[in-house]
Design a protein around this motif. Structure first.
Motif, PDB file in Angstrom:
ATOM      1  N   HIS A 122       0.849  -1.181   0.000  1.00 54.71           N
ATOM      2  CA  HIS A 122       0.000   0.000   0.000  1.00 54.71           C
ATOM      3  C   HIS A 122       0.889   1.236   0.000  1.00 54.71           C
ATOM      4  CE1 HIS A 122      -3.868   1.961   0.693  1.00 54.71           C
ATOM      5  NE2 HIS A 122      -3.303   2.727   1.618  1.00 54.71           N
ATOM      6  N   ASP A 152      -4.119  -1.380   5.648  1.00 51.06           N
ATOM      7  CA  ASP A 152      -4.532  -1.359   4.244  1.00 51.06           C
ATOM      8  C   ASP A 152      -3.475  -2.113   3.457  1.00 51.06           C
ATOM      9  OD1 ASP A 152      -6.962  -0.185   3.830  1.00 51.06           O
ATOM     10  OD2 ASP A 152      -6.184   1.795   3.332  1.00 51.06           O
ATOM     11  N   GLY A 175     -13.682  -0.079   1.255  1.00 43.60           N
ATOM     12  CA  GLY A 175     -13.080   1.239   1.408  1.00 43.60           C
ATOM     13  C   GLY A 175     -14.113   2.267   1.823  1.00 43.60           C
ATOM     14  N   LEU A 180     -12.161   1.348  -5.474  1.00 40.95           N
ATOM     15  CA  LEU A 180     -10.936   1.054  -4.746  1.00 40.95           C
ATOM     16  C   LEU A 180      -9.747   1.231  -5.680  1.00 40.95           C
ATOM     17  CD1 LEU A 180     -11.702  -2.197  -2.703  1.00 40.95           C
ATOM     18  CD2 LEU A 180     -11.166   0.064  -1.783  1.00 40.95           C
ATOM     19  N   HIS A 184      -5.341  -2.149  -2.264  1.00 40.42           N
ATOM     20  CA  HIS A 184      -6.471  -2.450  -1.383  1.00 40.42           C
ATOM     21  C   HIS A 184      -6.968  -3.866  -1.646  1.00 40.42           C
ATOM     22  CE1 HIS A 184      -6.700   1.998  -1.492  1.00 40.42           C
ATOM     23  NE2 HIS A 184      -7.168   1.887  -0.263  1.00 40.42           N
ATOM     24  N   HIS A 206     -12.835  -2.340   7.573  1.00 37.27           N
ATOM     25  CA  HIS A 206     -12.562  -1.324   6.541  1.00 37.27           C
ATOM     26  C   HIS A 206     -13.616  -1.352   5.433  1.00 37.27           C
ATOM     27  CE1 HIS A 206     -10.244   1.223   3.762  1.00 37.27           C
ATOM     28  NE2 HIS A 206      -9.455   1.519   4.792  1.00 37.27           N
TER      29      HIS A 206
END
Length: 258
Positions: A122, A152, A175, A180, A184, A206
């Motif tokens: 990420h 993440d 998300g 996204l 992710h 999340h």
């Protein structure tokens, strides 16, 4: 001894193990910039009474200064290395909080609990400010159980080896917007990650908490569906893993771990 997990929404969860309470990526507000909490109450003040806070990366919905400012003086907070240089407000908070910078592979203890930082796929920068780089992290918290908080991350082929054996996995499955970006997990890739990790239990996080103001009608399934979709796909990809899809503020005692 079971581990207890409470999901407060987004990437914010409490993990209680061996008498130690850990809080992940605290986002304890009703609104952040253009995002509004659409499901679940704001976490209570008691959610800040913890032994350790784990921050996975520098994005403002994970390293949220207003929420960190709610922590009692002296609370220990682990952040990615470079966070203090990249985020001036964090430097101010470090005068009252015990901020520890870590990179993948770093290990430390809080009482009887052992914590290890692991990689995440990420972008870890504090967007949109400057070129400073900090790694995005996950964490493995080991007491009576081994609990993986992914922060993440996107799916990467060595995730099972990097994380190692775990009993519980807190995996992001969505998300806060209709699309996204890279880095992710969505329900399908999170189910693939689960098959590589092979924990005893998984808790999807999340998703389904924050949504941009004025965009309720834009791809609303991306807000509502990820938790159930992950549970369905995980049942096929990793049928031996128990899935606990928590409601906001709900706790689960996960037995048979450790």
């Amino acid at each position: 001894m079971p581990v207890e997990v409470t999901w407060w929404g987004h990437a914010t969860a409490t993990v209680r193990d061996s008498g130690v309470t850990v809080l992940t990526d605290p986002l304890l507000v009703r609104r952040m910039a253009h995002l509004r909490r659409r499901r679940g109450p704001v976490p209570p003040v008691s959610a800040t009474l913890v032994d350790l806070v784990l921050v996975s990366h520098l994005h403002a919905d994970h390293l949220h200064l207003g929420s960190l400012a709610m922590l009692p003086e002296g609370t220990e907070v682990a952040v990615p290395r470079g966070a203090l240089a990249a985020v001036p407000g964090l430097r101010r908070l470090a005068t009252v909080l015990r901020v520890r910078e870590v990179v993948p592979g770093d290990e430390f203890r809080v009482g009887p609990v052992h914590v290890r930082a692991v990689p995440a796929a990420h972008d870890g920068r504090r967007l949109p400010y400057g070129p400073a780089q900090s790694p995005a992290l996950g964490y493995v918290v080991t007491g009576a159980a081994r609990t993986y908080f992914a922060g993440d991350t996107g799916l990467y082929p060595t995730i099972g080896q990097e994380v190692g054996p775990v009993d519980v996995a807190l995996l992001p499955v969505g998300g806060w917007g209709p699309y996204l970006g890279p880095g992710h997990l969505n329900p399908r890739s999170a189910a693939k990650a689960l098959a590589l990790l092979a924990p005893r239990w998984a808790v999807p996080v999340h998703y389904g908490t924050f949504w941009p103001i004025g965009m309720d009608a834009v791809r609303p399934h991306e807000f509502h569906a990820p938790g159930d979709e992950f549970a369905r796909l995980a049942g096929k990809a990793a049928p031996t893993v128990g899935i606990r899809r928590l409601e906001h503020g709900e706790s689960a005692r996960l037995d048979g771990v450790g």
